[in-house]
Design a protein around this motif. Structure first.
Motif, PDB file in Angstrom:
ATOM      1  N   GLU A  23      26.271  59.521  22.909  1.00 51.17           N
ATOM      2  CA  GLU A  23      26.579  60.855  22.894  1.00 51.17           C
ATOM      3  C   GLU A  23      25.651  61.594  22.725  1.00 51.17           C
ATOM      4  OE1 GLU A  23      28.488  61.946  18.784  1.00 51.17           O
ATOM      5  OE2 GLU A  23      28.604  64.352  19.322  1.00 51.17           O
ATOM      6  N   ARG A  24      24.860  62.765  23.564  1.00 48.26           N
ATOM      7  CA  ARG A  24      23.663  62.966  23.873  1.00 48.26           C
ATOM      8  C   ARG A  24      24.050  64.298  22.771  1.00 48.26           C
ATOM      9  NH1 ARG A  24      25.540  60.899  27.975  1.00 48.26           N
ATOM     10  NH2 ARG A  24      27.163  62.340  28.152  1.00 48.26           N
ATOM     11  N   VAL A  25      23.367  63.998  21.813  1.00 50.35           N
ATOM     12  CA  VAL A  25      23.379  65.323  20.769  1.00 50.35           C
ATOM     13  C   VAL A  25      23.033  66.688  20.460  1.00 50.35           C
ATOM     14  CG1 VAL A  25      23.274  65.235  18.284  1.00 50.35           C
ATOM     15  CG2 VAL A  25      24.128  63.013  19.098  1.00 50.35           C
ATOM     16  N   THR A  26      21.658  66.229  20.569  1.00 52.80           N
ATOM     17  CA  THR A  26      20.672  67.884  21.486  1.00 52.80           C
ATOM     18  C   THR A  26      20.439  68.083  22.152  1.00 52.80           C
ATOM     19  OG1 THR A  26      18.627  66.566  20.953  1.00 52.80           O
ATOM     20  CG2 THR A  26      19.721  67.041  18.810  1.00 52.80           C
ATOM     21  N   ASP A  27      20.228  66.752  23.419  1.00 53.31           N
ATOM     22  CA  ASP A  27      19.858  67.555  24.974  1.00 53.31           C
ATOM     23  C   ASP A  27      20.294  69.042  25.427  1.00 53.31           C
ATOM     24  OD1 ASP A  27      18.715  65.496  24.809  1.00 53.31           O
ATOM     25  OD2 ASP A  27      19.284  64.120  27.227  1.00 53.31           O
ATOM     26  N   HIS A  28      21.782  69.669  24.800  1.00 53.37           N
ATOM     27  CA  HIS A  28      21.929  70.886  25.299  1.00 53.37           C
ATOM     28  C   HIS A  28      21.391  72.412  24.241  1.00 53.37           C
ATOM     29  CE1 HIS A  28      24.712  69.991  21.956  1.00 53.37           C
ATOM     30  NE2 HIS A  28      24.675  71.079  22.040  1.00 53.37           N
ATOM     31  N   LEU A  29      20.363  71.797  22.875  1.00 55.26           N
ATOM     32  CA  LEU A  29      19.812  72.352  22.256  1.00 55.26           C
ATOM     33  C   LEU A  29      18.421  72.663  22.775  1.00 55.26           C
ATOM     34  CD1 LEU A  29      21.294  71.171  19.113  1.00 55.26           C
ATOM     35  CD2 LEU A  29      22.111  73.204  20.240  1.00 55.26           C
ATOM     36  N   ALA A  30      17.818  74.123  22.642  1.00 56.09           N
ATOM     37  CA  ALA A  30      16.664  74.539  23.087  1.00 56.09           C
ATOM     38  C   ALA A  30      16.423  74.151  21.882  1.00 56.09           C
ATOM     39  CB  ALA A  30      16.110  76.192  23.855  1.00 56.09           C
ATOM     40  N   ALA A  31      16.307  74.842  20.612  1.00 55.81           N
ATOM     41  CA  ALA A  31      15.611  74.520  19.509  1.00 55.81           C
ATOM     42  C   ALA A  31      16.449  73.470  18.202  1.00 55.81           C
ATOM     43  CB  ALA A  31      14.830  75.382  19.069  1.00 55.81           C
ATOM     44  N   PRO A  32      16.678  72.447  19.074  1.00 53.03           N
ATOM     45  CA  PRO A  32      17.386  70.949  18.858  1.00 53.03           C
ATOM     46  C   PRO A  32      17.026  71.334  16.935  1.00 53.03           C
ATOM     47  CG  PRO A  32      16.347  70.098  19.577  1.00 53.03           C
ATOM     48  CD  PRO A  32      16.021  71.219  20.215  1.00 53.03           C
ATOM     49  N   ASP A  33      17.686  71.614  15.549  1.00 53.50           N
ATOM     50  CA  ASP A  33      17.803  70.448  14.403  1.00 53.50           C
ATOM     51  C   ASP A  33      16.520  69.634  14.407  1.00 53.50           C
ATOM     52  OD1 ASP A  33      17.635  70.217  11.463  1.00 53.50           O
ATOM     53  OD2 ASP A  33      19.484  70.647  11.053  1.00 53.50           O
ATOM     54  N   PRO A  34      15.439  69.486  13.888  1.00 52.11           N
ATOM     55  CA  PRO A  34      15.022  68.044  13.908  1.00 52.11           C
ATOM     56  C   PRO A  34      15.809  66.428  13.207  1.00 52.11           C
ATOM     57  CG  PRO A  34      13.620  69.407  12.715  1.00 52.11           C
ATOM     58  CD  PRO A  34      14.360  70.556  12.907  1.00 52.11           C
ATOM     59  N   LYS A  35      16.509  67.251  12.331  1.00 56.85           N
ATOM     60  CA  LYS A  35      17.387  65.713  11.607  1.00 56.85           C
ATOM     61  C   LYS A  35      18.577  65.223  12.734  1.00 56.85           C
ATOM     62  CE  LYS A  35      18.146  68.215   8.079  1.00 56.85           C
ATOM     63  NZ  LYS A  35      18.378  69.565   7.193  1.00 56.85           N
ATOM     64  N   LEU A  36      18.829  66.331  13.406  1.00 63.81           N
ATOM     65  CA  LEU A  36      19.269  64.902  14.646  1.00 63.81           C
ATOM     66  C   LEU A  36      18.512  64.406  15.253  1.00 63.81           C
ATOM     67  CD1 LEU A  36      21.699  68.668  15.497  1.00 63.81           C
ATOM     68  CD2 LEU A  36      22.439  67.140  14.028  1.00 63.81           C
ATOM     69  N   PRO A  37      19.511  63.155  15.720  1.00 64.54           N
ATOM     70  CA  PRO A  37      19.207  62.316  16.470  1.00 64.54           C
ATOM     71  C   PRO A  37      19.245  63.210  17.803  1.00 64.54           C
ATOM     72  CG  PRO A  37      21.249  62.188  15.648  1.00 64.54           C
ATOM     73  CD  PRO A  37      20.491  62.482  15.120  1.00 64.54           C
ATOM     74  N   ARG A  38      18.991  62.030  18.702  1.00 71.61           N
ATOM     75  CA  ARG A  38      19.065  62.851  20.331  1.00 71.61           C
ATOM     76  C   ARG A  38      19.879  61.907  21.168  1.00 71.61           C
ATOM     77  NH1 ARG A  38      14.293  63.088  24.938  1.00 71.61           N
ATOM     78  NH2 ARG A  38      15.781  63.888  26.622  1.00 71.61           N
ATOM     79  N   GLU A  39      20.258  61.346  20.459  1.00 68.09           N
ATOM     80  CA  GLU A  39      21.787  60.710  21.325  1.00 68.09           C
ATOM     81  C   GLU A  39      22.177  59.616  19.751  1.00 68.09           C
ATOM     82  OE1 GLU A  39      21.538  58.826  25.051  1.00 68.09           O
ATOM     83  OE2 GLU A  39      19.393  58.716  25.137  1.00 68.09           O
ATOM     84  N   ARG A  40      23.694  59.421  20.525  1.00 69.33           N
ATOM     85  CA  ARG A  40      24.195  58.961  18.610  1.00 69.33           C
ATOM     86  C   ARG A  40      25.227  57.578  19.735  1.00 69.33           C
ATOM     87  NH1 ARG A  40      27.041  62.498  16.166  1.00 69.33           N
ATOM     88  NH2 ARG A  40      25.242  63.304  14.467  1.00 69.33           N
ATOM     89  N   LEU A  41      24.177  56.648  19.823  1.00 71.83           N
ATOM     90  CA  LEU A  41      25.906  55.602  20.200  1.00 71.83           C
ATOM     91  C   LEU A  41      26.993  55.315  19.244  1.00 71.83           C
ATOM     92  CD1 LEU A  41      25.076  52.863  22.752  1.00 71.83           C
ATOM     93  CD2 LEU A  41      25.000  52.196  20.653  1.00 71.83           C
ATOM     94  N   TRP A  42      27.623  55.523  19.913  1.00 74.88           N
ATOM     95  CA  TRP A  42      29.509  54.499  19.031  1.00 74.88           C
ATOM     96  C   TRP A  42      29.474  53.359  19.459  1.00 74.88           C
ATOM     97  CZ3 TRP A  42      32.489  59.002  16.398  1.00 74.88           C
ATOM     98  CH2 TRP A  42      32.113  59.840  15.807  1.00 74.88           C
ATOM     99  N   GLN A  43      30.352  52.797  18.802  1.00 71.26           N
ATOM    100  CA  GLN A  43      30.348  50.866  18.943  1.00 71.26           C
ATOM    101  C   GLN A  43      31.671  51.101  18.426  1.00 71.26           C
ATOM    102  OE1 GLN A  43      28.070  48.066  19.980  1.00 71.26           O
ATOM    103  NE2 GLN A  43      26.604  48.769  19.001  1.00 71.26           N
ATOM    104  N   VAL A  44      33.374  51.869  19.464  1.00 75.46           N
ATOM    105  CA  VAL A  44      34.159  51.755  19.126  1.00 75.46           C
ATOM    106  C   VAL A  44      35.108  50.502  19.272  1.00 75.46           C
ATOM    107  CG1 VAL A  44      35.993  53.010  19.604  1.00 75.46           C
ATOM    108  CG2 VAL A  44      33.660  54.066  19.718  1.00 75.46           C
ATOM    109  N   ARG A  45      35.956  50.100  17.933  1.00 71.98           N
ATOM    110  CA  ARG A  45      36.513  48.730  18.237  1.00 71.98           C
ATOM    111  C   ARG A  45      37.877  49.577  18.554  1.00 71.98           C
ATOM    112  NH1 ARG A  45      35.662  43.529  19.952  1.00 71.98           N
ATOM    113  NH2 ARG A  45      34.215  43.137  18.444  1.00 71.98           N
ATOM    114  N   ALA A  46      38.988  49.580  19.575  1.00 71.04           N
ATOM    115  CA  ALA A  46      40.136  50.110  20.093  1.00 71.04           C
ATOM    116  C   ALA A  46      41.088  49.690  19.593  1.00 71.04           C
ATOM    117  CB  ALA A  46      40.156  51.052  20.849  1.00 71.04           C
TER     118      ALA A  46
END
Lengths: 1001, 417, 95
Positions: free
Chosen positions: A260-283
């Motif tokens: 998940e690309r968390v901040t790439d669409h934000l001009a001034a992202p909250d520094p607390k946010l990660p840039r990407e989040r990897l979801w490991q899903v066991r479905a």
């Protein structure tokens, strides 16, 4: 720049939120909702990149993940620059610094374009046929030149300013793709109450419906259907919606990994946010609704900027409100492009449509072309233009012959060669693909994991069918099968006639029809490969590099396969299929690594007295998973001086070592002694409670595995110690035998490494140091001899006190509960000041034990060493019928006289400290390769003896006592004398603490 | 066979490359051959090439169940080095490196052998000792290998993070300058083209389903998906499938097959000068001529023929790569794949005769077979042709597991104490 | 990453487990009675089949117990698990 190509009053961009970024230094405007590609097109910028090999000018080909041409270096500030971003998926954000790649000096004027002039030479695999003479030129000249020319963007050279996180989660149904099929599937699955995750790689969910302004679903516009579906899903607590999230890998047992690309669409992202989040899903179940990719058409010069996919034209017009050109020619062999043409016409663009199919084969899509010129039964034979397309050259087809050429002036071409279902994840799941001739495509066949596909990725292109299929798939995945019919109008035109390279009147030798745009692979290259015997599609791929680019062949794979099948006159399935590998689209290393960086990358373990050692200014070394105090320098001391002082203190007075890292295992139960008997080569039955014994552990192959002191605490209880690094593997080794070979033995094993801290108090004054603190134990030599263990208290804390020595001196190892270790240590250290008590580290420990001739497993041994090799055959019971490793010791090779045996070495010059790892020879005058007799395993300048000492393993070493051998040094050979591997106190008297004053070797 | 050279390439460029012919034929299997090689990877094709070239045999076929080079030959990270510890291993791999040095010319096929240097990092005192042991041993064996200090490693590989404060600080390294990489596919195709020109039949899509033996126990031929084929001698060079093939002759092997993963990044301009290995953190990295970072990962822990491993294996490797090269976190993984590697108990290969007369085996290369290709093929051909091993592969017998004379490179790397 | 069906704890991710290789290779009761070849066979020879494989797993970071499993080495699918010491179930599965 003015957005001259922006269309009024439509699209999903937010006109209230203008943004600006720079492209190659020029400011480009756009709106929120734009991608870099749509914003550039809106400003009339067509030239976006240079191809890999020929440096041909290229524009955007697609509008999504399949983009091969428009790859940018994107800079978001220090530590946030990276290469090879697809312009079609990077969201336009204010403040980005964007530049094109692979050109010099500029995108417009690229010297690399000379490659295009010599393109006839640079054909598929040309490099295998040349650059071989003279031989030395490859490394020095040819290869550096090739490397400099290759590559695309520039690797980041600054540390990454961002961070990345992982999420592990389970769900009942994972739906990949939020187009019509995925939305319907998610609705159905969540209606059944199941935990559903719906993931889509785009900023906005809706997939193809986002660019569909004409369809209605159940009477409502497609966009309204999307909005309502998303509203419904968002309102369900059992649904997780993940946009900007790409499912890139489908692994074993329904382990699907998404980024998940968390901040790439934000001009001034909250520094607390990660840039990407990897979801490991066991479905539990997966629904794949990943859509399809449109295919380009193969014709001469089909790669000029402005030539793009037909559906991309439609998407730019409808979704992004951008006219990719004003005069657009659509070229197609199927019906889907007709919708694109109609939509382009609807916004007032000048549109012509060229269809390879004759008039008679054109179906109801004909009706979409009101006011549009249709050239049916026409082929495309070329294009005109330079850095932008200026015309498309077409010609009528009749009876297999190509008629008169005609150039259609245009500034944009929308081409459609049909569709390729995105079966990547299905293929990764190891499902078997099956070929459907009528759509000229592979579709999911037999499933291997718990998944099913729906919609275009299954080769279903009609909207109503897609929706119904999606619903059924979702319901099925939820374990509540149901069907639902969707009324979608107008009916989706799906007519199609497969085409390879389009018919042409040109000499095929001169036609360059690009299949893989990024890697510059043409139909001619494929032809050459087949001619040279590369007939499997995998061979063709590797020889030509087709489908090996950053898009991994999303637009080129089927084209090459079709062409090979045509040339060989074989059916496509006979030519082969490509097995898709993860990832679906490139994934940053950062996302995969997540938080495993710096301190959290393989966290280090520290012993209980670590903080104290830090405060004392200790230097540390890493030993397996631990960081141990190496030596404790005083101001002005180097390592050598510190270690010498520490060693002297132990020999002359007393020293303290944190030995807590030693592995400790408690072996308990009625059969404990029998178990020990089977695990170790020596005997344990007769060891009385309260006594200790050295335990040498072998693996079944007869080689030394680990060692340590074992204390018998009670008839049914052994306190086993292991080496620092060996703790987990010894435990596993014991547990394996106990559970799987001898389940009849009534024994329990418990790792107690963390439970007990260990302080080694070593030196003639050791007893005096501990005496004031110990209660309940008679410390007198008679009551507490060497190699015994007692239980009592120290400072009121329970202790297992062992009288053991790894230094050769009188010494104790104080086991205390780990939490009290530092308190006990500090008390001893404080009291010991009167004796000059000295903390010592691992280096002094190594020196002290080497002086006394004790081995360290892993240093004197290397996994090919038997007990006899290190002079410990006495540890091997002759009486026991069996133990682990016994049978292997009887193999012929184990009794060879020339086995390497442990010896001591003394430098003949009395000065040279040998290097550990140095090799030993008998004759320095022999020619290479020399016969090596063995190597130095341990080497130190002995502070006690004031002489270098070394341990070594030497072929037939025990028979070489007194011989002079030669050891490698950085400066050549040095002579050594072979001696017994004990340098101090061979009789072992010092453990009684009786030797006062000086030391005599 | 049209010779490859710049003049022929230029001539063909003017002729639209219509003059090139097949690099190898697509023959129908003959009823019988003198020698059958099972497995059309680079080791098998190479063995066929040397059998024809150096031992004068002409009636040879290579049987490949898929397409040549489709197994581990085309799935490895192409590292070449010979700085092994034991004399036996060093001799074997050095035999290979010497052949690598002339292979492009020998085969008239540019295999792009690039001696960019292989640097192995030492991260703790134990590594330092172990690597110095390698360096000294190699030098006395006449093999180049040198010890680099921490600062020298940075000089050689400027991208390296040599801060003393990282989890696995770099304490130095062992550098073999003659080590490097080669283009794996070119090796397969070069040997195939060379062997074919010497009359070897390369038969693809031909899976062996049984091995036939005569009354005396000796091999007589094989059953295949394309019919029976007779043979006087059979050389098995089937990598991860060796256990399966040998079982057809009733031989149980000391082998297990595991998935081994590798990955490449997107291509970028030159940013990495050498081959770098760190055994302690399980990281192996180089940059291909195309610009991709080529990264070797570990094996999965279970026997599998799936050519697909778990992401956690790759993750572990990328963790290590990013620890050594923090600037690479924004590089992107482009392709991640697996091969099936056959692993022996001592991690050294088996090249030699088997208990079955006429049956020879070359296997057990584990994670490191590519580097040995020409040497392995050369001595395997010798072994088959002469019915006795070449001195270089004589120690690498199947029998060593009985006598205990293992060549334990893995154990010799030992473990931190 | 496999999802390993621990018979004692239920399905758990593979990183909690250690695979112990081929099952049913019992340590000979009297090793001395074996000749070198037979001992080498015990120590080193493995089937490594393409298809069903009886193998040992340890739930190392879980219940700590060893168990046997039948797994297909082509699909990696677990067919069944069973206790140490139990004979290999007679299942013909080629999934």
């Amino acid at each position: 720049m003015a957005q001259d190509f922006r269309l009024p009053g439509r699209g999903r961009i937010d006109r209230k939120k203008p943004i600006a970024f720079t492209f190659n230094g020029r400011t480009v405007g756009g709106y929120e909702g734009d991608t870099l590609a749509s914003a550039l097109l809106a400003s009339g910028i067509r030239l976006m990149g240079r191809s890999f090999k020929y440096h041909r000018p290229r524009g955007v080909l697609t509008h999504g993940a399949d983009e091969p041409n428009a790859l940018f270096q994107v800079d978001r500030g220090t530590g946030r620059a990276d290469p090879n971003n697809r312009a079609t998926v990077v969201e336009a954000v204010a403040g980005l610094t964007v530049s094109s790649q692979n050109h010099w000096p500029s995108l417009e004027h690229d010297i690399g374009q000379v490659n295009d002039l010599v393109a006839p030479v640079l054909t598929a695999g040309f490099y295998y046929k040349t650059f071989m003479w003279p031989r030395s030129f490859w490394d020095k000249f040819y290869e550096p030149a090739i490397r400099a020319a290759a590559g695309l963007g520039v690797a980041p050279d600054a540390p990454d300013a961002d961070r990345y996180v992982h999420r592990n989660t389970h769900c009942d149904v994972l739906v990949v793709g939020a187009g019509p099929a995925g939305l319907a599937a998610a609705l159905a699955a969540s209606e059944a109450g199941k935990r559903v995750i719906l993931a889509d790689e785009q900023a906005e969910m809706g997939g193809s419906l986002l660019a569909d302004l004409t369809s209605t679903i159940d009477g409502k516009p497609a966009s309204a259907f999307v909005a309502e579906a998303l509203k419904t899903l968002a309102g369900r607590a059992n649904v997780t919606l993940l946009s900007r999230t790409t499912a890139f890998g489908y692994y074993n047992h329904n382990h699907v990994v998404l980024t998940e690309r968390v901040t790439d669409h934000l001009a001034a992202p909250d520094p607390k946010l990660p840039r990407e989040r990897l979801w490991q899903v066991r479905a539990k179940e997966v629904v794949l609704a990943t859509g399809a990719h449109e295919r380009p058409l193969g014709f001469a010069d089909n790669d000029r900027p402005g030539i793009m996919l037909a559906d991309s034209v439609r998407t730019y017009v409808n979704r992004y409100a951008v006219a990719p050109g004003r005069r657009i020619v659509f070229a197609t062999n199927g019906a889907s492009a007709y919708r694109a043409a109609a939509d382009a016409k609807a916004v007032g663009l000048d549109v012509t449509l060229v269809d390879l199919r004759p008039e008679a084969e054109i179906g109801p899509e004909r009706a979409l072309l009101s006011g549009i010129e249709l050239l049916a039964g026409h082929t495309v034979v070329g294009s005109t233009g330079g850095k932008a397309v200026t015309g498309l050259i077409v010609a009528p087809l009749s009876g297999g012959s190509v008629g008169a050429r005609r150039t259609l002036a245009c500034d944009c071409v929308g081409m459609s060669g049909g569709w390729t279902p995105a079966v990547h994840l299905f293929s990764q799941s190891r499902g078997k693909l099956t070929f459907r001739t009528e759509i000229d495509a592979f579709v999911p066949g037999t499933s291997v994991q718990a998944e099913r596909s729906a919609g275009a990725c299954k080769g279903t292109y009609d909207l109503a069918s897609i929706l119904a299929e999606g619903w059924a798939a979702g319901a099925d995945a939820a374990g509540a099968p149901s069907t639902r019919a969707f009324a979608a109008t107008p009916a989706t035109p799906t007519g199609f006639k497969a085409a390879r390279v389009l018919p042409t009147d040109a000499d095929p030798k001169n036609v360059r029809a690009f299949l893989d745009f990024q890697n510059d692979v043409t139909a001619k290259d494929i032809g050459l490969a087949v001619r040279e015997g590369f007939e499997s599609v995998e061979h063709v791929k590797r020889y030509t590099t087709n489908s090996m680019a950053t898009d991994q062949g999303k637009t080129s794979n089927m084209a090459a396969l079709g062409l090979v099948s045509e040339i060989l006159a074989k059916d496509i399935p006979q030519v082969g299929t490509t097995t898709f590998r993860p990832p679906y689209t490139p994934v940053t290393f950062g996302a995969i690594v997540g938080t495993a960086r710096g301190e959290t990358f393989d966290p280090i373990r520290t012993a209980p007295v670590h903080e104290w050692a830090v405060k004392q200014g200790a230097k540390f070394e890493n030993v397996s998973l631990w960081r141990r105090a190496w030596y404790f320098p005083k101001p002005g001391e180097d390592m050598h001086a510190a270690v010498a002082r520490e060693c002297r203190a132990v020999r002359e007075s007393v020293g303290l070592l944190d030995a807590s890292t030693l592995g400790k295992i408690e072996v308990v139960g009625p059969d404990a002694a029998e178990f020990m008997n089977r695990m170790y080569p020596n005997g344990w039955t007769k060891l009385e409670p309260g006594k200790c014994r050295y335990g040498l552990m072998l693996k079944e192959d007869g080689f030394i595995f680990d060692d340590g002191i074992v204390a018998r605490m009670a008839p049914d209880r052994f306190h086993v110690t292991t080496s620092t690094g060996g703790a987990p593997r010894v435990m596993a080794h014991m547990e394996d035998y106990l559970q799987t070979e001898w389940p009849d033995l009534d024994v329990f094993l418990t790792s107690i490494t963390e439970e007990w801290g260990v302080i080694a108090v070593q030196g003639p004054r050791a007893r005096e140091v501990i005496a004031p603190f110990v209660t309940g134990i008679d410390l007198s030599p008679q009551a507490f001899p060497q190699m015994t263990v007692r239980e009592g208290e120290i400072l009121g804390v329970p202790t297992r006190l062992m009288r053991v020595s790894f230094t050769g001196e009188l010494g104790f190892e104080i086991n205390v509960p780990a939490d009290f270790t530092q308190a006990v240590w500090e008390a001893l250290f404080g009291y010991g000041q009167r004796f000059g008590i000295t903390p010592y580290g691992t280096e002094a420990m190594h020196v002290l034990r080497a002086e006394r001739g004790f081995i360290i497993v892993g240093q004197e041994t290397d996994g090919t060493v038997t007990p006899d090799d290190v002079g410990l055959s006495g540890m091997v019971s002759k009486a026991k019928k069996d133990f682990v490793g016994k049978r292997s010791l009887a193999r012929p090779d184990m009794a060879r006289a020339d086995r390497k045996q442990l010896v001591g070495l003394l430098s003949a010059d009395g000065r040279t400290v040998l290097e550990e790892g140095a090799q030993i020879v008998a004759d320095t005058r022999q020619a290479l390769p020399m016969t090596m007799l063995g190597h130095v395993t341990s080497s130190y300048l002995s502070p006690t003896l004031n002489h270098p000492i070394a341990l070594a393993v030497v072929s037939g070493g025990r028979a070489r006592m007194g011989e002079t051998l030669f050891v490698t040094t950085p400066a050549g050979f040095t002579a050594v004398k072979v001696v017994a591997p004990v340098f101090l106190d061979p009789e072992g008297k010092r453990v009684e603490g009786l030797v006062e004053g000086g030391v005599h070797a | 066979m049209r010779r490859f050279s710049l003049p022929t390439l230029l001539a063909e460029a003017l002729n639209a490359h219509t003059g090139w012919s097949r690099q190898w034929r697509n023959p129908t299997p003959k009823p019988a051959y003198d020698v059958l090689i099972i497995g059309g990877g680079s080791h098998g094709l190479g063995a066929a090439y040397y059998l024809a070239k150096e031992h004068g045999l002409r009636n040879i076929a290579v049987l490949e169940k898929g397409w040549i080079g489709g197994g581990n030959s085309g799935r490895n990270t192409t590292i070449i080095r010979s700085n092994y510890l034991y004399d036996e291993s060093a001799a074997l791999y050095e035999h290979a490196v010497k052949l690598w040095e002339g292979l492009s010319q020998e085969l008239n096929y540019n295999v792009m052998f690039s001696q960019r240097g292989v640097l192995m990092l030492a991260h703790n005192q134990h590594d330092v000792q172990s690597f110095k042991r390698h360096v000294y041993s190699n030098r006395l064996n006449g093999i180049d290998n040198e010890w680099l200090t921490r600062e020298q490693t940075k000089e050689f590989c400027p991208q390296l993070n040599i801060s003393p404060d990282i989890r696995y600080p770099v304490l130095g390294g062992a550098l073999q300058r003659r080590g490097g990489t080669a283009r794996h596919d070119a090796v397969v195709w070069g040997y195939a083209r060379g062997a074919d020109a010497l009359g070897v039949d390369i038969i693809q899509n031909c899976e062996v389903t049984a091995i036939h033996r005569g009354p005396d126990g000796a091999v007589t031929g094989v059953e295949t998906t394309r019919g029976p084929i007779g043979a006087k001698k059979i050389g098995v060079s089937a990598a991860g499938h060796t256990s399966m093939v040998m079982a057809m002759a009733g031989v149980r092997m000391p082998l297990e097959s595991f998935p081994l993963q590798a990955l490449v990044s997107e291509p970028v301009k030159p940013c990495f000068p050498c081959v770098l290995m760190s055994n302690a953190v399980h990281a192996y990295i180089s940059q291909s001529d195309k610009g991709e970072l080529v990264i070797g990962a570990g094996t999965d822990q279970y026997v599998s023929y799936s050519q697909q491993g778990g992401l956690h294996i790759t993750t572990h490797t990328l963790d290590a790569i990013c620890e050594l090269f923090p600037q690479f976190t924004r590089m992107k993984m482009l392709r991640n794949w697996g091969g099936i590697v056959d692993v022996t108990p001592d991690r050294s290969p088996i090249i030699g005769k088997t208990p079955v007369k006429g049956l020879y085996v070359n296997c057990g290369w584990g994670t490191g077979g590519f580097k040995a290709t020409p040497g392995s093929a050369h001595v395997f051909a010798h072994t088959i042709a002469r019915d006795e091993p070449h001195p270089v592969n004589a120690p690498f017998t199947l029998d060593r597991f009985r006598t205990g004379r293992l060549i334990d490179e893995a154990a010799a790397a030992a473990v931190a104490h | 990453m496999l999802l390993v069906p621990c018979p004692y704890c239920g399905p758990r991710p593979e990183v909690e487990f250690r695979c112990g290789g081929e099952a049913h290779i019992a340590r000979p009761a009297d090793p001395d009675a074996l000749d070198d070849a037979a001992w080498a066979e015990y120590l080193f020879a493995r089937t490594s089949p393409k298809g069903l494989h009886a193998e040992r797993w340890l739930h190392a970071h879980g219940c700590g117990r060893w168990f046997n499993a039948l797994r297909n080495t082509v699909s990696d699918a677990f067919i069944t698990t069973y206790e140490m010491g139990q004979p290999r179930p007679d299942i013909a599965g080629d999934r």
